[in-house]
Design a protein around this motif. Structure first.
Motif, short mmCIF file in Angstrom:
data_model
loop_
_atom_site.label_atom_id
_atom_site.label_comp_id
_atom_site.label_asym_id
_atom_site.label_seq_id
_atom_site.Cartn_x
_atom_site.Cartn_y
_atom_site.Cartn_z
N GLU B 505 0.81 -1.22 0.00
CA GLU B 505 0.00 0.00 0.00
C GLU B 505 0.84 1.27 0.00
O GLU B 505 0.35 2.34 -0.32
CB GLU B 505 -0.96 0.00 1.21
CG GLU B 505 -0.33 0.37 2.55
CD GLU B 505 0.48 -0.74 3.18
OE1 GLU B 505 0.68 -1.78 2.50
OE2 GLU B 505 0.91 -0.59 4.32
N THR B 506 2.15 1.14 0.34
CA THR B 506 2.97 2.35 0.34
C THR B 506 3.55 2.63 -1.04
O THR B 506 4.28 3.59 -1.23
CB THR B 506 4.16 2.20 1.32
OG1 THR B 506 5.07 1.23 0.78
CG2 THR B 506 3.70 1.76 2.70
N GLY B 507 3.28 1.74 -2.01
CA GLY B 507 3.86 1.91 -3.34
C GLY B 507 5.23 1.26 -3.48
O GLY B 507 5.84 1.27 -4.55
N THR B 508 5.72 0.68 -2.37
CA THR B 508 7.00 -0.04 -2.44
C THR B 508 6.83 -1.29 -3.31
O THR B 508 5.82 -1.98 -3.21
CB THR B 508 7.43 -0.51 -1.03
OG1 THR B 508 7.46 0.63 -0.18
CG2 THR B 508 8.80 -1.16 -1.07
N THR B 509 7.82 -1.54 -4.16
CA THR B 509 7.77 -2.75 -4.98
C THR B 509 9.01 -3.59 -4.68
O THR B 509 10.06 -3.05 -4.31
CB THR B 509 7.76 -2.41 -6.48
OG1 THR B 509 8.98 -1.73 -6.81
CG2 THR B 509 6.58 -1.54 -6.85
N TRP B 510 8.88 -4.91 -4.82
CA TRP B 510 10.04 -5.77 -4.62
C TRP B 510 9.91 -7.01 -5.50
O TRP B 510 8.81 -7.45 -5.82
CB TRP B 510 10.23 -6.15 -3.14
CG TRP B 510 9.12 -6.94 -2.51
CD1 TRP B 510 9.09 -8.29 -2.27
CD2 TRP B 510 7.88 -6.43 -2.00
NE1 TRP B 510 7.93 -8.66 -1.66
CE2 TRP B 510 7.15 -7.54 -1.48
CE3 TRP B 510 7.28 -5.17 -1.93
CZ2 TRP B 510 5.89 -7.40 -0.89
CZ3 TRP B 510 6.03 -5.03 -1.35
CH2 TRP B 510 5.34 -6.14 -0.85
N ARG B 511 11.08 -7.53 -5.91
CA ARG B 511 11.09 -8.62 -6.87
C ARG B 511 11.72 -9.85 -6.26
O ARG B 511 12.72 -9.76 -5.55
CB ARG B 511 11.87 -8.20 -8.12
CG ARG B 511 11.18 -7.05 -8.85
CD ARG B 511 11.89 -6.65 -10.12
NE ARG B 511 13.23 -6.14 -9.85
CZ ARG B 511 14.03 -5.68 -10.80
NH1 ARG B 511 13.63 -5.69 -12.08
NH2 ARG B 511 15.23 -5.23 -10.51
N THR B 512 11.13 -11.01 -6.56
CA THR B 512 11.65 -12.27 -6.05
C THR B 512 11.68 -13.29 -7.18
O THR B 512 11.04 -13.12 -8.22
CB THR B 512 10.77 -12.81 -4.90
OG1 THR B 512 9.40 -12.79 -5.33
CG2 THR B 512 10.91 -11.95 -3.66
N VAL B 513 12.45 -14.36 -6.94
CA VAL B 513 12.66 -15.35 -8.00
C VAL B 513 12.45 -16.75 -7.44
O VAL B 513 12.67 -17.01 -6.26
CB VAL B 513 14.10 -15.20 -8.57
CG1 VAL B 513 15.16 -15.48 -7.50
CG2 VAL B 513 14.32 -16.08 -9.77
N GLY B 514 11.99 -17.64 -8.30
CA GLY B 514 11.87 -19.05 -7.95
C GLY B 514 12.27 -19.89 -9.14
O GLY B 514 12.00 -19.52 -10.29
N VAL B 515 12.95 -21.01 -8.88
CA VAL B 515 13.44 -21.86 -9.97
C VAL B 515 13.04 -23.30 -9.70
O VAL B 515 13.21 -23.79 -8.60
CB VAL B 515 14.99 -21.75 -10.06
CG1 VAL B 515 15.52 -22.74 -11.09
CG2 VAL B 515 15.39 -20.34 -10.43
#
Lengths: 547, 547
Positions: B505-515
């Motif tokens: 909700e704060t507009g923070t974005t984050w990226r994660t990965v899975g293999v």
């Protein structure tokens, strides 16, 4: 001084091409070449007509060590080993790093050294004279052991702006020690074309242009222009990478430099008109090796470089391609494309038909319906300008009909992660599919490494007995795009677009698209189109209804 | 002649910026702006300091009609309506197309016309004098009705090379009829920078530089350089698009032109130092609107433009950024990044820790283990330089441990396409998941529009009661990459890498990965990391084991 006798009677317009994809290009995020990759890329560059191929840095990593222990045989190109000058305080004869580079079984070496006093002071923290000695000694050592020696003047243009005398001193030291090439590097990429041209012209008064090379980066968007500016100022070696591969904003793009030099500027290279037609396939080859999507907008070789969308442009291009094309696409091995999209007028659709070999009367009443259907489907999320096989099926269904080879009636797929009886973790996907082929229902089950793979396998089990042609078909690319809810819409759910690329035993590839809120359903739609297109192409017959 | 009094006492270095993203950029494959898109982009360009915003072509399509019927209010920028000169054989007062453009409720219009005799002969098939009259009449008409008038000289450089007198005659006709700007267009994109500079200098003897504009395309990779060359030759308006958006190889990239003009060449624009810091966010905004991935290598504003990968570069940059950066990234609103990859040495990892705020002793014994683990995981297909949140978890787990908020024990998802009892086609995904939270097992079921969506919903049902923080989390991007079998391997199956981007909700974005070989499993791994990262950030507590 020089070891290459051809420069005794230089061809003033002969430009030497130096590719550093395998060395500077390797610095890029997400790029890691295997030895096999490097050998294949080197061979392609050799075939293209590149003069020098910088293969890597012996001693820097195991892959480069293996590459230089057994370099691939080249027909014309010289492979170059890269590395640094000797370390401060060591002699050139007694520096293990330098020895490693000179041990490489290749004809040429390129050593990088500082030419910006700021770097000598702050990054190396040594005396300026010692740096010049490092350059001199290392190049002399390379010449002594019989290599064609080159010197990369790191940060040359920043160095020249800060302290031109020192930068020139370093460059000249390399030349006087026997370097065949002194390469001026815009390492930070911040120099503009007019500055490059002026500085190179000044350097050429001290180191002849026939011995000067240029190495640019694209941090201001000017790498190609900078390279051409240096050639105009007299340099005669230009460095770059395939597709401008490189860290930060990339290196200078060889795919633009070569045709600009050869076709536009009339320079002579080892890339003659016949070899130039390989340019597009070399570009695609690298992207395939790296498993990355090609940039469709890349100058000369991009899939969209000669693609025409608007109705007015298309009409003019059909009258005479020179109205909107600056060169003929075939000279670089590329193709003209007429894009279908919801901006497509009748002329676009007709041109697309011509491209796929569908004969149609321009006044056919269904053309307008096809234009409308494309517009509508694209509004729903389809994208036909990257799914030519789906477009062809859409068009053929409307205009002439397509045989109904099979119908996918229903399917179910289950993915599960659980512990089995032995306590091992297993992940399984199992699919069942019911298809009708020739009036008969086929019900198959299959497992796979994911839901789409499992469904694909089940579908093929059902189809292969009647349609052996699909046995050689395989899925080579799979792209998912989550599309926002319909624009100007009322907030209905997002939808998913799946594009797949298939390949058969002849190396032919074709792309299809499927759209649905459900990713599995979208995948099956794209797959179904891919199979249908293949059967159409293979001239398959609709099986007779089994009695 | 001119309607703008400021040119009476011109600032010789004042360059006017003209953005055509909404008109020429719209020609690109896959690009379709809604009216809302156009208004938002126009406002962002106005805030950035752009002088002219070409909004589209009234009469060409319904979206542009709606845009011009109610154009957005601008603070400084002037919106421009684009169109063609009057048709042959009609008067300017009696041409419906031209009338439509002049009806638009905006202060400026830009009319395009032929200046290459070849086009007049072959594409238009009219007399050359009639073409000149079309230019003259249309510009005069625009001036009469009170618009700031501009003339786009289509194919000017090809026209000048073929027949300089005719090209100049057309350009001058526009100037003498009262055009504020005469824009020289390299429509086919085939002209080189030194040619542009020479030709613009020649034209400036007939039409003053203060009234000359330049519009370039990137077909030779030189659009930016061509634009700068024209400015050096005296032109004072430059046209381009955000991110070089445009058909074929794109238009000139404003994101490179603006900093090059302002920071490197010392020209004056309406983009002062404070507004320049908006550059990166304007670039990202357009890609988000178009739902396309940003080019990480774009000059100045790309995510990788100031990203350092090799160990040597990183050490130097940490001593002094000027060693490897040509400008300070903050001036264009960008950031320095230290990439983690299997080329990472200790200095990279330490720099990454600093970036994410993890305090660590450089001599910590586990750093080498982390370097090795990153190398190994990347060999298996992970890619940490685009999944910063997964890297952070990997690092924290190794160095200091991460609370075990939950464990996903097992899951099962079923996707089915079938006909229901009413005979309607339904497509359903249903997922069950078993999680352990605080020692208690939770078993949930959910439906969704696809297997990952259904599993995500089931997992959140299990977690939200104990962890309300994840309620505001949502998945905003989902990318799948099929990786080839392990390089130099023995032909084991391909593996799948899933990257997801989450937002709160704060507009923070984050990226994660899975293999994983299984796409669902890879998706759940990426999702699990995303949830864990959010809980860590929210300071969630591990629930006590329920008695």
């Amino acid at each position: 001084m020089a070891s290459d006798s051809t420069i005794d009677t230089p061809d003033a317009d002969r430009v030497y091409l130096f590719d550093t994809t395998l060395r500077d290009g390797q610095q890029t995020r997400g790029v890691d070449f295997t030895v096999a990759d490097k050998a294949a890329i080197a061979r392609a560059l050799d075939q293209l007509g590149i003069d020098y191929i910088e293969g890597g840095w012996p001693g820097a990593n195991p892959t480069d060590d293996r590459f230089f222990a057994e370099p691939p045989k080249m027909e014309n190109a010289r492979i170059v080993a890269f590395g640094m000058t000797r370390r401060p305080g060591r002699s050139a004869e007694n520096d293990p790093g330098l020895a490693g580079i000179l041990d490489a079984r290749v004809p040429a070496v390129c050593l990088v050294g500082k030419t910006w006093d700021f770097h000598v002071d702050v990054a190396l923290e040594i005396e300026r004279d010692e740096n010049v000695a490092m350059v001199r000694d290392s190049i002399a050592r390379a010449v002594t052991v019989g290599r064609e020696a080159m010197f990369d003047c790191e940060h040359f243009f920043d160095g020249f702006k800060a302290n031109p005398d020192y930068a020139l001193e370093c460059a000249e030291a390399a030349y006087k020690s026997g370097a065949r090439w002194v390469v001026l590097c815009d390492t930070n990429g911040g120099t503009l074309p007019h500055e490059i041209e002026a500085i190179v012209a000044t350097v050429a008064a001290r180191v002849p242009g026939t011995h000067l090379g240029i190495h640019c980066h694209n941090d201001t968007g000017n790498a190609v222009a900078n390279s051409l500016a240096a050639i105009r100022a007299g340099a005669r070696q230009v460095q770059g990478t395939i597709n401008g591969l490189g860290e930060r904003c990339g290196n200078a793009d060889m795919m633009a430099i070569i045709p600009n030099l050869v076709v536009k500027m009339g320079m002579t290279t080892n890339v003659g008109a016949d070899k130039l037609t390989q340019l597009t396939s070399v570009s695609r080859m690298l992207d395939e090796r790296l498993n990355r999507s090609s940039d469709p907008h890349r100058a000369y070789v991009g899939a969209a470089a000669f693609a025409h969308k608007g109705g007015l442009h298309v009409s003019a291009v059909q009258k005479d391609p020179k109205t909107y094309e600056h060169v003929e696409p075939g000279i670089v091995g590329n193709q003209r494309h007429i894009l279908v999209s919801d901006q497509a007028g009748r002329s676009n659709i007709l041109a697309r038909f011509a491209e796929i070999g569908v004969e149609i009367d321009p006044k056919h009443p269904k053309i307008q319906r096809l234009v409308d259907e494309v517009k509508e489907k694209e509004f729903l999320g389809y994208s036909y300008d990257s799914a030519e096989a789906s477009f062809e099926l859409l068009a053929r269904r409307l205009i002439q009909g397509v045989p109904e080879f099979f119908t996918i009636e229903r399917w179910r797929v289950m993915d599960e992660r659980r512990f089995n009886a032995r306590g091992d973790l297993v992940i399984e996907s199992e699919a069942t599919a019911t298809l009708t082929v020739g009036g008969t229902a086929h019900h198959e089950v299959a497992v796979g490494n994911g839901p789409v793979n499992a469904l694909d396998t089940a579908i093929r089990k059902a189809l292969t007995p009647k349609f052996p042609a699909i046995q050689t078909m395989r899925l080579i690319d799979y792209k998912v795009r989550i599309l926002p809810p319909a624009r100007d819409g009322d907030g209905t759910d997002a939808t998913t677009r799946v594009m797949i690329e298939s390949e058969d035993e002849t190396g032919t590839t074709w792309r299809t698209v499927g759209v649905s809120p459900n990713i599995i359903d979208a995948s099956i739609a794209a797959l179904s189109d891919a199979i249908t297109w293949k059967l159409l192409r293979a001239g398959a017959a609709v099986p007779k209804t089994d009695a």
